[in-house]
Design an enzyme around this catalytic site. Structure first.
Site, mmCIF file in Angstrom:
data_model
loop_
_atom_site.group_PDB
_atom_site.id
_atom_site.type_symbol
_atom_site.label_atom_id
_atom_site.label_comp_id
_atom_site.label_asym_id
_atom_site.label_seq_id
_atom_site.Cartn_x
_atom_site.Cartn_y
_atom_site.Cartn_z
ATOM 1 N N GLY A 34 12.838 86.430 37.575
ATOM 2 C CA GLY A 34 11.745 85.717 38.222
ATOM 3 C C GLY A 34 10.707 86.687 38.758
ATOM 4 O O GLY A 34 10.425 87.727 38.152
ATOM 5 N N CYS A 35 10.128 86.355 39.889
ATOM 6 C CA CYS A 35 9.077 87.162 40.501
ATOM 7 C C CYS A 35 9.537 88.599 40.708
ATOM 8 O O CYS A 35 10.502 88.839 41.440
ATOM 9 C CB CYS A 35 8.684 86.543 41.837
ATOM 10 S SG CYS A 35 7.517 87.499 42.794
ATOM 11 N N PHE A 36 8.861 89.556 40.085
ATOM 12 C CA PHE A 36 9.344 90.935 40.167
ATOM 13 C C PHE A 36 9.175 91.552 41.545
ATOM 14 O O PHE A 36 9.855 92.511 41.885
ATOM 15 C CB PHE A 36 8.758 91.836 39.086
ATOM 16 C CG PHE A 36 7.279 91.761 38.808
ATOM 17 C CD1 PHE A 36 6.354 91.371 39.763
ATOM 18 C CD2 PHE A 36 6.812 92.110 37.542
ATOM 19 C CE1 PHE A 36 4.990 91.325 39.477
ATOM 20 C CE2 PHE A 36 5.449 92.072 37.247
ATOM 21 C CZ PHE A 36 4.535 91.673 38.220
ATOM 22 N N CYS B 43 8.891 83.406 44.668
ATOM 23 C CA CYS B 43 9.226 84.107 45.905
ATOM 24 C C CYS B 43 9.314 83.160 47.087
ATOM 25 O O CYS B 43 9.744 83.551 48.170
ATOM 26 C CB CYS B 43 8.201 85.207 46.191
ATOM 27 S SG CYS B 43 8.341 86.618 45.082
#
Length: 220
Positions: A38-40, A5
């Site tokens: 990637g980062c949810f 993020c």
């Protein structure tokens, strides 16, 4: 440790992203797409802002129920990917439209088993398809983007059958909207939502349809 993020979103112009040549029909009833980029937290924020999307749940897919926890998945040894389950109304937003935003706004599909400084198969770019039609449309769009030369590097997004989706822990849900002042949310989740707002204003929820959910942006 820097998380995915913290990495700025792509700057590929919207004009370089074609509409999908193939798509699913605008059938009645709610449908879902399960996508990993990637980062949810950041991927969730983008899709929550889209008109026609009825809910977004952060979670895990690709591994077993026994290891579907944040601590286990972060090891990179479970087979899971961090994903979002997007439920949507296909008469308002199509599967292909979701894919266009997924590839153009939500993440960088050219990074293999990573997003930014987050490394591991849990951060892979992946579409978990529920049926052969979803697989067909996703495969065709990846091929279309490659032929159009949208990215300088090859798209590495994998297509994997959806065996099960496991919701993540409650504190992960709607994370960006609930934590708009967090540095990593302001650094990447908010700019990605702003990119959606600027590039796809016709795809945004209206204020009345957002159920008062605050989506982060530069105004936050």
């Amino acid at each position: 440790m820097t998380r995915s993020c913290d990495i700025p979103g792509l700057q590929v112009p919207k004009s370089r992203f074609p509409d999908p040549q193939q798509d699913l029909p605008a059938s009645e009833g709610e449908q879902r797409a399960v996508l990993g980029g990637g980062c949810f937290w950041c991927v969730e924020a983008v899709f929550l802002a889209m008109d026609g999307v009825t809910s977004v749940v952060s979670g895990y897919a690709g591994g077993s129920a026994e290891t579907a926890s944040y601590e286990d998945v972060c090891s990179g040894q479970t087979g899971h990917a961090e994903v979002v389950e997007v439920r949507y109304q296909p008469d308002r937003v199509s599967f292909g439209s979701l894919l266009k935003v997924f590839f153009s706004v939500a993440h960088d599909p050219t990074q293999l088993n990573r997003q930014g400084n987050d490394r591991g198969t849990q951060y892979r770019s992946v579409i978990f398809y529920e049926n052969e039609e979803q697989k067909r449309v996703a495969r065709a769009y990846i091929r279309q983007l490659g032929e159009a030369g949208v990215y300088a590097d090859p798209i590495v997004t994998t297509l994997e059958p959806l065996e099960a989706f496991y919701p993540a822990e409650e504190y992960h849900q709607n994370f960006a909207a609930r934590n708009p002042q967090q540095p990593y949310v302001r650094a990447v989740a908010a700019p990605k939502v702003d990119k959606l707002r600027e590039g796809f204003p016709e795809r945004l929820k209206t204020e009345s349809s957002s159920n008062n959910t605050s989506i982060p942006g530069d105004h936050a």
